[in-house]
Design an enzyme around this catalytic site. Sequence first.
Site, PDB file in Angstrom:
ATOM      1  N   CYS A 419      31.958  50.070  44.659  1.00 43.99           N
ATOM      2  CA  CYS A 419      31.836  48.738  45.258  1.00 43.99           C
ATOM      3  C   CYS A 419      30.387  48.348  45.503  1.00 43.99           C
ATOM      4  CB  CYS A 419      32.631  48.665  46.563  1.00 43.99           C
ATOM      5  SG  CYS A 419      34.345  48.152  46.301  1.00 43.99           S
ATOM      6  N   LYS A 422      29.004  45.541  43.209  1.00 46.74           N
ATOM      7  CA  LYS A 422      29.502  44.172  43.258  1.00 46.74           C
ATOM      8  C   LYS A 422      28.369  43.167  43.391  1.00 46.74           C
ATOM      9  CE  LYS A 422      33.130  43.178  45.722  1.00 46.74           C
ATOM     10  NZ  LYS A 422      34.122  43.077  46.808  1.00 46.74           N
ATOM     11  N   ASP A 457      42.298  38.643  51.747  1.00 51.90           N
ATOM     12  CA  ASP A 457      42.013  39.720  50.799  1.00 51.90           C
ATOM     13  C   ASP A 457      42.715  39.543  49.463  1.00 51.90           C
ATOM     14  OD1 ASP A 457      40.359  41.107  52.555  1.00 51.90           O
ATOM     15  OD2 ASP A 457      42.073  42.030  53.552  1.00 51.90           O
ATOM     16  N   ASP A 474      43.324  40.580  30.285  1.00 49.56           N
ATOM     17  CA  ASP A 474      42.416  40.917  29.189  1.00 49.56           C
ATOM     18  C   ASP A 474      40.989  40.847  29.712  1.00 49.56           C
ATOM     19  OD1 ASP A 474      41.716  41.625  26.553  1.00 49.56           O
ATOM     20  OD2 ASP A 474      43.333  40.365  25.784  1.00 49.56           O
ATOM     21  N   ASP A 635      50.577  36.277  19.753  1.00 45.26           N
ATOM     22  CA  ASP A 635      49.228  35.821  19.418  1.00 45.26           C
ATOM     23  C   ASP A 635      48.530  36.926  18.628  1.00 45.26           C
ATOM     24  OD1 ASP A 635      49.091  37.452  21.710  1.00 45.26           O
ATOM     25  OD2 ASP A 635      47.214  36.543  22.361  1.00 45.26           O
TER      26      ASP A 635
END
Length: 761
Positions: A419, A422, A457, A474, A635
């Site tokens: 983290c 970030k 959150d 994706d 697709d």
Amino acid sequence: MQQTTHPFVKDLVLVGGGHSHAIALRMFAMNPLPGLRLTLITEASHTPYSGMLPGHVAGFYDFDECHIDLRRLTQFAQVQLYIDQAIGLDLENKKVLCANHPPVAFDLLSINIGSTPAHINVPGATEYAIPAKPVPQFLSQWNQLIEDVTKNSQKPICLGIVGGGAGGVELALTMQHRLHQILQDTQLPSENPKAIPLQIHLFHRHTELMLGHSRWVRQRLLDILISRGIQVHLQEPVSEVLPGKIRCESGLVVECDYTFWVTQASAPDWIGESGLKTDSAGFVLVDDTLRSLSHPDIFAVGDIATMVNHPRPKAGVFAVRQGKPLFENLQRILLEKPLKPYKPQKLYLGLIGTGDRSAIASWGRFGWQSPLLWRWKDHIDHKFMHRFSDLPEMSVLTNKSSVISGKQPTTNTMRCAGCGSKVGSTTLERVLQRLQLEAPNWGKRDDILIGLGTPDDAAVLQVPAGKVMVQTIDYFRSLINDPYTFGQISTNHCLSDIFAMGATPQSALAIVTVPYAMEEKVEETLYQMLSGAMNVLSKAQAPLIGGHTTEGTELAFGLTCNGLAAPDKLLRKGGMKPGQVLILTKALGTGTLFAADMRLKAKGRWIDEAVHSMLLSNQEAAIAFMKHGATACTDVTGFGLLGHLLEMVKASGIAVELNLEAIPVLEGALEMLQLGITSSLQPQNLRASFYISNLSEVSVSPKYPILFDPQTSGGLLATVSSEQADSCLAALKAQDYPHSQIIGRVVQATDSIQPIAIASI
């Protein structure tokens, strides 16, 4: 596609892809500055080289010979390329305003946009005349004229050219040569070869042509024009342009099928409106270092600039000569070194083509004509263009320059994982505030109970009664150096799974990796990319409701998408039925084309077409398939056409017959595959070839490798009944899916053969 271990600390933005900027970009590639992010904003991916344009009009050079491929050059230089039009400057906030992109922030700016047609006060000229600039628009009209003449070679044609400077004279001679050649080639053997149905009129307001050149040059070109049957109208200012007609102030009226306007050019209005100091014609005033007189963080070169101490004609030779001093002074100002003055030569050699592989040299009071001059000019021009077509192999860019100045972390600063990687909360908050200012009602829907507007959150959604939720995810690295466009492409790609299932998008969560940079640079990258994503999401009516950000060495983006559907309306891979036909909505080839782009082998216009395809949403295609009773859909993405088709075949328990020749392919893709350039995923995709029943027969076809090419934001592949096929295909093409094709049919499976057979003509 930029990879960096040096955090970006400065943004240098180049507006315009002119000669000076092309040279500077190549020099930046050979001498990179760690910590510098370069961005080129240009209206087209190819910039015409002025020295070869007359030869191109005459038919001596093809498109690639006389255009610098800016996509290839920026890929080589690792520069962000924004294909867009600059329409203004926000100098207070140091941003370039664009027609389609969000505002682009800069620390240092350089302008090299050339010139535009002067304000035409002649009635009808704006509506009915074809201006010589901007060049791409002129060439588009010229190519259309050539096509029309080729199709109707027996019809007489008359051209009017307004402007008797060097540009107008050379245009008259080169146009005549090209059209004469076309008309001669299309004449019947019995026709009189001297009776070419072509007339050209050249209108000039002064008593002599080309007033900036010597008397000998002026007279020699006038003699050539007259000897070739071009009618020269001196002291004939044009007073009105009508459809098929030119009227002069003297009362002379000449019927012309096409009118070309080659008079003096001017600067676009936004230059003066921005607050930059300009001359009376609106061109940016610069000092001897090519820097704006009014704004020291802005440079200008080429036709758009006027050197206050050394005014020169608007000629391409000066733009070429300014490339190196521009690069040197941009580097110097970034490294906080003194700038170097540049003084252009007073005289320059003008080489004017006469349309017949000969040229006239104009140097001050002297002039000379010879075919040798054309050969010399041809050699010089090809040598110049060779600098941009023969780029050196640079697998690892070496750098001997200093890191650019500015407050920045050192290259040894440790970057945390987890983290700790970030993007900071204040940076993210500022980006979201900017996005919400642009769309204040974004995401305010009854079914989104908690979204971006709250500090909770997680997001909370409500699924309506009688609906099911369709989810997909994706995420991938950027394949293009434009975060705004990449945001759009990636979003289209991520939403495609929702459309392929017959669902309606409801919301999306973003996953973002932004290259290391100073805080404000991270903010701009994140803002550009999320702006692109939200542009697509807004059209799909699927709000962005949250996400996760991190810093890394490369730009990457993805989405978790949610969609809603009625359980009995879902499209699945297992619904194929014998007797149906297979329809593919987009051309294949993005995998090999971008692999070639990474190797500097792809042509820019090929990538342009691929990007255009990837920016096309599959939403309307899915609606068309649903309306025409499609029973199965998927697709076409990473596993390639055959890999995704095989999933449908296995799920449906049937077999298919493919028509290899009917499969649409993007321009350049087959050429790159034949060179052995494939995506890194291609070898794994090739394993699907085991299921082709006639493999030995079709594997020799040049089109065979395209079956395994992984696609980014590829099209939909669906089955409809043979009765609905033509209607469905027409609907797809009407919705801007021009490459849609029926590529095969579904047949009954047998136990004795593999389920996929391929017909190859």
